[in-house]
Design a protein around this motif. Structure first.
Motif: not given
Length: 445
Positions: A37-51
């Protein structure tokens, strides 16, 4: 400005979302897995991330690092950030920079969630535009990004306060202090207590600091610390010229004018909840909420889930969920309020607990101890000479089954673990939900 957010949970994703919305260059890093759910939110907001890793080179290029409270301050990456002199903040500090709303911040070892929720209920009931955040619900940062509230009521932990520089609430409340999270504070009670007092360190003389006059450690530290805010006490043990206290069968709050109501009319029961109601009433009076509105809210407030929450009565046995009691002092309040022979479910991840604080209550009120954890030895060793009936279990299903077999009509089964939940459960909510599910399942069986 380069912002790096460490941690991909509610707090971290909220902080990243706010940074993005404010046009800042933001990158989120989580050493573990980020929930879908949080990954989806990050992608939709266009935020770069790593896990699953920390790109240290990129993190250490940041101008400002926002740290989620769940990341230990002793973590290697935190040491390197501090070594480089990069600004390190909690999400509450970061979000507070982007709002002009008045902040009411609540901390303490016990009663934070109840008191925070109660103050929010009072303000909401008075038709104020108010948000509820901190350790509750949607993150503070996400609400600052999307909402336009005039007030925020925040539940604030010592871990969040460890990472502030300028956080300045309009009203701060320190409800009480007891030994908790000592594993994160070098097993030093005063270090932990001083972390809690940071809630007031940036306040000025136009702000308010509400404190517990009955709390020994709070009073000791108040003599040493230079707190600039106007200090207002509450007490359940004696009358005060200003602040909140008990007079016969009433709670009384004196700030400019006087507010009082009968203790019997409060929706919350127990001495600790009288203290919480006093603290909440003081905050409400400072905010100029009418006596009638405060009284109505104190009468209509519904208790917080997982805090002395009645689950069911089965064959004359009462089952109570107090999963949020993650330290000895919280369990002290729970046991103190028990009026029936009690089967006590206790255990989990020990945080340096000293069980002597509840020894006499256990002797007087507890019929049997049911340990629930992967390692129950410390609890067994402490109570083995004090209680004959001690059982070791390693799942909620087993703990409820054993408790039910021990209980007779007129008894209470109390889940009040004294410990963190992470050995067997995702968090205290998961532990409480599993308890309720097993109790209700056993009712059907």
């Amino acid at each position: 400005m380069k912002i790096v957010v460490l941690g991909g949970g509610e707090s971290g994703v909220g902080a990243a979302y706010l940074a993005k919305k404010k046009g800042l260059n933001v990158f989120l890093s989580d050493k573990g897995a980020i929930k879908d759910d949080y990954k989806k939110q990050l992608i939709e907001a266009g935020i770069e991330f790593e896990e699953g890793q920390h790109d240290e080179a990129r993190i250490l290029e940041a101008d400002w690092v926002i740290k989620s409270p769940g990341i230990p301050k002793k973590a290697d990456i935190i040491f390197k950030i501090n070594q480089k002199g990069i600004r390190l903040s909690s999400e509450i500090e970061f979000a507070a920079e982007f709002t002009q709303a008045k902040i009411i911040a609540i901390t303490g070892s016990n009663g934070k969630t109840t008191t925070t929720s109660l103050i929010y209920h009072i303000l909401k009931n008075d038709h104020l535009k108010v948000g509820l955040a901190g350790n509750i619900g949607k993150s503070f940062a996400r609400q600052v990004a999307d909402e336009n509230f005039d007030y925020y009521v925040l539940e604030v932990s010592s871990f969040q306060l460890d990472d502030i520089q300028s956080f300045r609430p309009y009203i701060s409340l320190l409800l009480n202090l007891s030994q908790d999270h000592l594993d994160q504070y070098n097993y030093n009670y005063e270090d932990y207590a001083l972390a809690k007092f940071r809630i007031a360190e940036n306040q000025e003389n136009d702000n308010f600091f509400i404190y517990n006059k009955d709390d020994e450690m709070s009073m000791n530290l108040l003599e040493q610390l230079a707190i600039r805010a106007k200090k207002i006490p509450f007490s359940t043990k004696g009358n005060l010229n200003e602040g909140g206290f008990i007079n016969n069968d009433k709670i009384v709050v004196k700030i400019e004018d006087e507010f009082s109501m009968k203790i019997a009319e409060l929706s919350l029961v127990g001495n600790h909840n009288i203290a919480n109601s006093l603290a909440a009433s003081i905050a409400s009076k400072i905010l100029k909420i009418s006596n009638e509105s405060i009284r109505n809210s104190l009468m209509t407030f519904q208790a917080v889930e997982h805090r002395l929450e009645p689950v069911a009565q089965i064959n004359g046995v009462t089952f109570i969920n107090d999963s949020k009691a993650t330290n000895v002092n919280a369990t002290y309040f729970a046991l103190e309020s028990m009026n029936q022979p009690t089967i006590w479910i206790v255990g989990g991840v020990d945080k340096g607990n000293d069980y002597s604080e509840i020894e006499n209550l256990v002797k007087r009120k507890v019929k049997a101890i049911v340990c629930l954890g992967l390692d129950n030895q410390k609890i067994i060793d402490f109570f083995k000479d004090k209680k004959e009936s001690i059982y070791s279990t390693s799942s909620m299903e087993e703990a409820v089954r054993v408790s039910k077999s021990l209980a007779e009509k007129g008894d209470t089964v109390l889940l009040s673990p004294c410990c963190a939940s992470f050995d067997l459960f995702d968090n205290y909510e998961d532990r409480g939900h599993q308890f309720k599910n097993q109790v209700l399942k056993k009712a059907i069986d």
